[in-house]
Design a protein around this motif. Structure first.
Motif, PDB file in Angstrom:
ATOM      1  N   TYR A  37       0.821  -1.213   0.000  1.00 12.52           N
ATOM      2  CA  TYR A  37       0.000   0.000   0.000  1.00 12.52           C
ATOM      3  C   TYR A  37       0.855   1.264   0.000  1.00 12.52           C
ATOM      4  CZ  TYR A  37      -4.102   2.869   0.764  1.00 12.52           C
ATOM      5  OH  TYR A  37      -5.104   3.781   0.607  1.00 12.52           O
ATOM      6  N   SER A  38       2.080   1.155   0.498  1.00 11.41           N
ATOM      7  CA  SER A  38       2.966   2.320   0.529  1.00 11.41           C
ATOM      8  C   SER A  38       3.167   2.900  -0.862  1.00 11.41           C
ATOM      9  CB  SER A  38       4.328   1.934   1.127  1.00 11.41           C
ATOM     10  OG  SER A  38       4.204   1.610   2.491  1.00 11.41           O
ATOM     11  N   PHE A  39       3.174   2.037  -1.863  1.00 10.48           N
ATOM     12  CA  PHE A  39       3.378   2.549  -3.219  1.00 10.48           C
ATOM     13  C   PHE A  39       2.169   3.363  -3.698  1.00 10.48           C
ATOM     14  CE2 PHE A  39       6.748  -0.692  -3.475  1.00 10.48           C
ATOM     15  CZ  PHE A  39       7.765   0.113  -3.973  1.00 10.48           C
ATOM     16  N   ALA A  40       0.993   3.121  -3.107  1.00  8.26           N
ATOM     17  CA  ALA A  40      -0.152   3.978  -3.420  1.00  8.26           C
ATOM     18  C   ALA A  40       0.101   5.385  -2.904  1.00  8.26           C
ATOM     19  CB  ALA A  40      -1.427   3.404  -2.813  1.00  8.26           C
ATOM     20  N   LEU A  41       0.714   5.483  -1.717  1.00  6.56           N
ATOM     21  CA  LEU A  41       1.059   6.797  -1.173  1.00  6.56           C
ATOM     22  C   LEU A  41       2.114   7.484  -2.032  1.00  6.56           C
ATOM     23  CD1 LEU A  41       1.191   5.836   2.619  1.00  6.56           C
ATOM     24  CD2 LEU A  41      -0.727   6.757   1.311  1.00  6.56           C
ATOM     25  N   VAL A  42       3.003   6.694  -2.604  1.00  2.00           N
ATOM     26  CA  VAL A  42       3.997   7.244  -3.525  1.00  2.00           C
ATOM     27  C   VAL A  42       3.307   7.749  -4.792  1.00  2.00           C
ATOM     28  CG1 VAL A  42       5.988   6.693  -4.980  1.00  2.00           C
ATOM     29  CG2 VAL A  42       5.877   5.795  -2.638  1.00  2.00           C
ATOM     30  N   ALA A  43       2.347   6.983  -5.299  1.00  2.00           N
ATOM     31  CA  ALA A  43       1.658   7.341  -6.541  1.00  2.00           C
ATOM     32  C   ALA A  43       0.956   8.686  -6.418  1.00  2.00           C
ATOM     33  CB  ALA A  43       0.652   6.257  -6.917  1.00  2.00           C
ATOM     34  N   PHE A  44       0.392   8.966  -5.239  1.00  2.00           N
ATOM     35  CA  PHE A  44      -0.304  10.232  -5.058  1.00  2.00           C
ATOM     36  C   PHE A  44       0.634  11.425  -5.148  1.00  2.00           C
ATOM     37  CE2 PHE A  44      -3.511   7.562  -2.695  1.00  2.00           C
ATOM     38  CZ  PHE A  44      -4.496   7.695  -3.655  1.00  2.00           C
ATOM     39  N   ARG A  45       1.933  11.186  -4.961  1.00  2.75           N
ATOM     40  CA  ARG A  45       2.922  12.260  -5.026  1.00  2.75           C
ATOM     41  C   ARG A  45       3.356  12.566  -6.457  1.00  2.75           C
ATOM     42  NH1 ARG A  45       5.873  13.257  -0.393  1.00  2.75           N
ATOM     43  NH2 ARG A  45       5.253  12.100   1.455  1.00  2.75           N
ATOM     44  N   CYS A  46       3.074  11.658  -7.365  1.00  2.44           N
ATOM     45  CA  CYS A  46       3.569  11.809  -8.736  1.00  2.44           C
ATOM     46  C   CYS A  46       2.867  12.970  -9.430  1.00  2.44           C
ATOM     47  CB  CYS A  46       3.361  10.516  -9.514  1.00  2.44           C
ATOM     48  SG  CYS A  46       4.030  10.577 -11.188  1.00  2.44           S
ATOM     49  N   GLY A  47       3.659  13.886  -9.991  1.00  5.67           N
ATOM     50  CA  GLY A  47       3.076  15.040 -10.652  1.00  5.67           C
ATOM     51  C   GLY A  47       3.625  15.318 -12.030  1.00  5.67           C
ATOM     52  N   ASP A  48       4.596  14.533 -12.469  1.00 10.13           N
ATOM     53  CA  ASP A  48       5.135  14.738 -13.814  1.00 10.13           C
ATOM     54  C   ASP A  48       5.920  13.504 -14.243  1.00 10.13           C
ATOM     55  OD1 ASP A  48       7.619  14.934 -12.462  1.00 10.13           O
ATOM     56  OD2 ASP A  48       7.428  17.104 -12.333  1.00 10.13           O
ATOM     57  N   THR A  49       6.354  13.498 -15.496  1.00  9.66           N
ATOM     58  CA  THR A  49       7.074  12.338 -16.021  1.00  9.66           C
ATOM     59  C   THR A  49       8.453  12.186 -15.389  1.00  9.66           C
ATOM     60  OG1 THR A  49       7.770  13.742 -17.874  1.00  9.66           O
ATOM     61  CG2 THR A  49       5.888  12.294 -18.237  1.00  9.66           C
ATOM     62  N   LYS A  50       9.029  13.308 -14.955  1.00 11.14           N
ATOM     63  CA  LYS A  50      10.343  13.242 -14.312  1.00 11.14           C
ATOM     64  C   LYS A  50      10.271  12.403 -13.037  1.00 11.14           C
ATOM     65  CE  LYS A  50      14.017  16.117 -12.344  1.00 11.14           C
ATOM     66  NZ  LYS A  50      14.428  17.489 -11.963  1.00 11.14           N
ATOM     67  N   PHE A  51       9.202  12.590 -12.269  1.00  6.65           N
ATOM     68  CA  PHE A  51       9.025  11.826 -11.029  1.00  6.65           C
ATOM     69  C   PHE A  51       8.958  10.336 -11.350  1.00  6.65           C
ATOM     70  CE2 PHE A  51       6.697   9.735  -7.699  1.00  6.65           C
ATOM     71  CZ  PHE A  51       7.022  10.393  -6.527  1.00  6.65           C
ATOM     72  N   LEU A  52       8.111   9.965 -12.329  1.00  3.84           N
ATOM     73  CA  LEU A  52       7.967   8.551 -12.678  1.00  3.84           C
ATOM     74  C   LEU A  52       9.295   7.980 -13.172  1.00  3.84           C
ATOM     75  CD1 LEU A  52       6.226   6.028 -13.184  1.00  3.84           C
ATOM     76  CD2 LEU A  52       5.679   6.960 -15.448  1.00  3.84           C
ATOM     77  N   ASP A  53       9.970   8.734 -14.004  1.00  5.10           N
ATOM     78  CA  ASP A  53      11.238   8.260 -14.563  1.00  5.10           C
ATOM     79  C   ASP A  53      12.255   8.006 -13.462  1.00  5.10           C
ATOM     80  OD1 ASP A  53      12.483   7.459 -16.895  1.00  5.10           O
ATOM     81  OD2 ASP A  53      13.453   9.394 -17.226  1.00  5.10           O
ATOM     82  N   GLU A  54      12.386   8.941 -12.535  1.00  3.12           N
ATOM     83  CA  GLU A  54      13.348   8.792 -11.432  1.00  3.12           C
ATOM     84  C   GLU A  54      12.943   7.656 -10.495  1.00  3.12           C
ATOM     85  OE1 GLU A  54      13.852  12.508  -9.462  1.00  3.12           O
ATOM     86  OE2 GLU A  54      14.713  13.516 -11.214  1.00  3.12           O
ATOM     87  N   LEU A  55      11.646   7.490 -10.311  1.00  6.62           N
ATOM     88  CA  LEU A  55      11.166   6.400  -9.449  1.00  6.62           C
ATOM     89  C   LEU A  55      11.556   5.044 -10.039  1.00  6.62           C
ATOM     90  CD1 LEU A  55       9.362   5.695  -6.924  1.00  6.62           C
ATOM     91  CD2 LEU A  55       7.485   5.424  -8.549  1.00  6.62           C
ATOM     92  N   LEU A  56      11.324   4.867 -11.335  1.00  5.64           N
ATOM     93  CA  LEU A  56      11.645   3.590 -11.972  1.00  5.64           C
ATOM     94  C   LEU A  56      13.156   3.354 -12.007  1.00  5.64           C
ATOM     95  CD1 LEU A  56       9.065   3.537 -14.923  1.00  5.64           C
ATOM     96  CD2 LEU A  56       8.875   2.472 -12.673  1.00  5.64           C
ATOM     97  N   GLN A  57      13.933   4.414 -12.176  1.00  8.10           N
ATOM     98  CA  GLN A  57      15.392   4.278 -12.133  1.00  8.10           C
ATOM     99  C   GLN A  57      15.846   3.810 -10.756  1.00  8.10           C
ATOM    100  OE1 GLN A  57      17.501   7.763 -13.534  1.00  8.10           O
ATOM    101  NE2 GLN A  57      16.089   8.025 -15.266  1.00  8.10           N
ATOM    102  N   ALA A  58      15.244   4.380  -9.709  1.00  9.59           N
ATOM    103  CA  ALA A  58      15.605   3.979  -8.347  1.00  9.59           C
ATOM    104  C   ALA A  58      15.196   2.537  -8.071  1.00  9.59           C
ATOM    105  CB  ALA A  58      14.950   4.926  -7.340  1.00  9.59           C
ATOM    106  N   LEU A  59      14.065   2.139  -8.588  1.00  9.13           N
ATOM    107  CA  LEU A  59      13.584   0.773  -8.366  1.00  9.13           C
ATOM    108  C   LEU A  59      14.459  -0.270  -9.064  1.00  9.13           C
ATOM    109  CD1 LEU A  59       9.731   1.360  -8.640  1.00  9.13           C
ATOM    110  CD2 LEU A  59      10.900   0.340  -6.675  1.00  9.13           C
ATOM    111  N   GLN A  60      15.154   0.114 -10.101  1.00  9.63           N
ATOM    112  CA  GLN A  60      16.023  -0.838 -10.797  1.00  9.63           C
ATOM    113  C   GLN A  60      17.119  -1.393  -9.890  1.00  9.63           C
ATOM    114  OE1 GLN A  60      17.390   1.149 -14.331  1.00  9.63           O
ATOM    115  NE2 GLN A  60      15.597   0.556 -15.525  1.00  9.63           N
ATOM    116  N   SER A  61      17.506  -0.610  -8.896  1.00 10.96           N
ATOM    117  CA  SER A  61      18.545  -1.071  -7.966  1.00 10.96           C
ATOM    118  C   SER A  61      17.970  -1.473  -6.618  1.00 10.96           C
ATOM    119  CB  SER A  61      19.599   0.040  -7.781  1.00 10.96           C
ATOM    120  OG  SER A  61      18.990   1.237  -7.334  1.00 10.96           O
ATOM    121  N   ALA A  62      16.629  -1.528  -6.531  1.00  7.36           N
ATOM    122  CA  ALA A  62      16.000  -1.927  -5.270  1.00  7.36           C
ATOM    123  C   ALA A  62      16.123  -3.435  -5.081  1.00  7.36           C
ATOM    124  CB  ALA A  62      14.525  -1.521  -5.279  1.00  7.36           C
ATOM    125  N   ASP A  63      15.933  -3.867  -3.835  1.00  5.11           N
ATOM    126  CA  ASP A  63      16.052  -5.299  -3.560  1.00  5.11           C
ATOM    127  C   ASP A  63      14.817  -6.040  -4.073  1.00  5.11           C
ATOM    128  OD1 ASP A  63      13.931  -5.401  -1.445  1.00  5.11           O
ATOM    129  OD2 ASP A  63      15.337  -4.127  -0.353  1.00  5.11           O
TER     130      ASP A  63
END
Length: 684
Positions: free
Chosen positions: A98-124
């Motif tokens: 559910y935490s990712f739903a809270l993250v989704a509400f913060r998204c306001g542009d493509t830069k946010f999504l792009d940086e989020l997916l880049q960070a997730l690439q190195s997530a566990d």
């Protein structure tokens, strides 16, 4: 202190949010807090994540979610003992998901999504697993992560090319990490931006084919159908919608979403543009059902209104009127203020729809100059604040437009009977005037004529009151006190009363039901009216001119020194006679039209006159030897007789066509009037 910092970040200074998270890493540590460390840090991180007003970078958000997932696992026993669980939409979710739903509400542009997916690439692996579950178990919230990226904040401009690039990377990310829902949502956004923002349908099709998943969501199929609609490939688009829409159900985390209703709307638009209005009406009715399921009363009213317009386009005016009445009634239950802006807009669009139908039935405007509502006009989702600049809407006028439609269409007065008492108490002078007019029309069309004189005088009386208001007030449509409508009729009202009486005679002539005894009864019915003596004289003239031998009526008809009223009454006598010459028929019909040239009820008589004139000339052209240049003129007359036209168009077109077949020529003033009615250009 940290709670104050978090509160400050939430209420104003978003920079403090990042500082707060940094401080947590140094202050809430196991070394400093011992056994209380896990619970305190878990609570603080969840609080920071849930505070949407503070700004935290996407890369740090991934770290926060990862730690929440780890701490939730470590605190499993404590959370279970305290009976802690996260429940939403009737289900229980792991907080990490559910935490990712809270993250989704913060998204306001493509830069946010792009940086989020880049960070997730190195997530566990565990964090990725929860991100995958987020898309699977919270379909609406996860789609918002993608949609917020390309939509951004309200009135925010987007860079379409940059958005396309980010969405392509999101599609590939979904494929790499086995998140088909992300691939699907990002591909939908990619197609939409290419189609609607770049206006490049070819590129949209190419991207769809390049990344098309094995199994597409209903939303992606809906977007594909929308793309086909924009390419005017209506059949293919409708095939998709008719396949998916009956099976499409609301998502578990957004059962109040109108997305399915609006998919029905797009299908209806497609059917309407393909001139399949019956199909469009069914789609709009389904959209109304979808709106009812989510308990959206205004949207339901809008869909019902649009379905009414679609049924009118099919020629089913009775069903159309019934649907439109339901829509108006539903809107009456919503406060008529601009605070309810959506309802305010629907009233405006419904009003335009009703005016268009009314004008079309009355033949009041040529199509080239009239506003023609597009398919699904009332359900248009756009909502601009500029709507507040428009004048207020009077819902009573919506009812009046519909009552006029019912009368113009010669329908049984079902709606009229339901609302006439309510509208009869209106303080709006226009409403009272239109109501009096419609009441007169229904009296004319009723089996018994006894009510015609009183209804005609009442129409004349209310017309005078309304005209006086318009001439003496700076706000002509402003409400009047009830006492203003109590002014009695006067002698001045007879001129318009006579128009009502003549309209009744014309209507009866058209329906082959003209009975002198009915006119004679008017003497008795009008004795107590203020204009009784004038009505009596008019009736005596009508009795005489309608019952004299046709040859005597002809003398009155051709006598230029007689009044127009008497010549018009004589014209009805002549036109009703059998086997008159084409010239006599033409001239009598012409005088009937000239008799209602300034009659306010003419738009209610045009269709009847067109039918009657068409019937008479269809018989007359059988005697070709009586007509001039029959090979040329008869086809033109037959075409005019067979046309389906509104208002005064048909009778005017018939006489314009018939003139070439006879020896008479009408005055130029009369010809110009007929050309205006017929809505044909004047000869150069």
């Amino acid at each position: 202190m940290r709670n104050l910092q978090l509160n400050g970040a939430t209420n104003g200074d978003s920079r403090l949010g990042e500082d707060f998270v940094v401080a947590l890493e140094s202050e809430i540590t196991e070394a400093r807090m011992g056994n209380a460390y896990h619970g305190a840090r878990f609570t603080a991180l969840v609080g920071a994540l849930g505070a949407h007003g503070i700004k935290i970078s996407p890369s740090r958000l991934v770290g926060v979610v990862g730690e929440i997932i780890s701490l939730e696992s470590k605190l499993h026993s404590e959370l279970k003992k305290s009976d802690f669980s996260l429940k939403a939409f009737g289900r229980e979710y792991p907080l990490g998901t559910y935490s990712f739903a809270l993250v989704a509400f913060r998204c306001g542009d493509t830069k946010f999504l792009d940086e989020l997916l880049q960070a997730l690439q190195s997530a566990d692996h565990t964090t990725i697993s929860h991100f995958r579950s987020f898309f699977k178990e919270l379909p609406t919230a996860s789609r918002l992560l993608v949609d917020h990226a390309w939509l951004g904040d309200e009135d925010k401009n987007i860079d379409p090319e940059a958005t396309v690039a980010v969405m392509e990377r999101a599609v590939r990310f979904g494929g790499t990490f086995d998140i088909p829902q992300l691939t699907d949502s990002a591909l939908r956004a990619l197609v939409l931006v290419c189609d609607e923002y770049l206006n490049d349908q070819t590129r949209a099709v190419a991207k769809l084919e390049e990344f098309r998943p094995k199994v597409s969501s209903y939303l992606l199929k809906d977007e594909e159908a929308t793309l086909l609609l924009h390419q005017k490939r209506y059949k293919e688009a409708l095939d998709i919608w008719e396949t998916i829409l009956p099976q499409w159900k609301p998502e578990i985390d957004n059962e109040s979403s109108p997305v399915i209703a609006f998919a029905w709307r797009k299908a209806a638009i497609c059917a309407g543009l393909a001139e399949q209005w019956k199909r469009a009406g069914k789609f709009l009715s389904k959209g109304a059902e979808a709106a009812a399921e989510i308990k959206n009363r205004v949207l339901h009213a809008a869909f019902v209104a649009d379905s009414g317009y679609a049924y009118w386009k099919t020629g089913d005016l009775r069903s159309a009127a019934s649907k439109l009445a339901v829509a108006i009634k539903e809107l009456d239950e919503v406060p008529n203020t601009k605070d309810e802006l959506r309802a305010f807009k629907v009233r405006k669009t419904l009003g335009q729809t009703l005016i268009h139908i009314q004008n079309s039935l009355a033949g009041a405007k040529a199509d080239s100059h009239a506003f023609v509502p597009p398919p699904a006009f009332c359900t248009d989702p756009g909502l601009s604040d500029k709507l507040r600049e428009l004048p207020d809407s009077d819902s009573e006028l919506l009812w009046m437009f519909l009552l006029q439609i019912e009368a113009l269409g010669r329908l049984e007065p079902v709606i009229y009977k339901k609302v006439c008492l309510k509208l009869g108490r209106s303080t709006n002078p226009a409403v009272r005037l239109f109501l009096a007019e419609v009441k007169l029309v229904h009296a004319i069309h009723s089996v018994h004529w006894d009510a015609v004189p009183a209804a005609a005088q009442e129409f004349a009386r209310v017309f005078r009151i309304t005209k006086t208001k318009a001439l003496t007030s700076t706000t002509p449509l402003a409400p009047l006190e009830e006492s203003a409508f109590g002014v009695p009729a006067v002698l001045e009202d007879f001129a318009l009363t006579a128009h009502g009486l003549f309209a009744a005679v014309v209507s009866a002539f058209c329906r082959d039901s003209l009975d002198i005894s009915n006119i004679q009864r008017w003497k008795r019915c009008s004795k107590k009216l203020e204009t009784a003596s004038e009505i009596k004289v008019w009736i005596e003239d009508a009795e005489r001119l309608l019952s004299v031998p046709t040859d005597e009526a002809m003398k009155v008809l051709y006598d230029g020194s007689e009044t127009r009223v008497k010549r018009a009454l004589a014209a009805i006598n002549v036109a009703a006679a059998d086997m008159r010459s084409p010239e006599e028929l033409f001239y009598s019909q012409l005088m009937i039209l000239w008799g209602i040239a300034d009659n306010p009820l003419q738009r209610f008589l045009g269709v009847e006159l067109g039918g009657k004139f068409g019937q008479q000339w269809s018989e007359r052209v059988k005697f070709a030897g009586l007509l001039r240049s029959p090979r040329l003129t008869i086809p033109t007359i037959e075409k005019a007789c067979s046309e389906t036209c509104a208002g005064m168009q048909k009778p005017a077109r018939i006489l314009l066509a018939a003139e070439a077949a006879i020896s008479l020529r009408m005055p130029e003033e009369v010809r110009q009037k007929l050309q205006a009615w017929a809505q044909v250009p004047s000869a150069a």
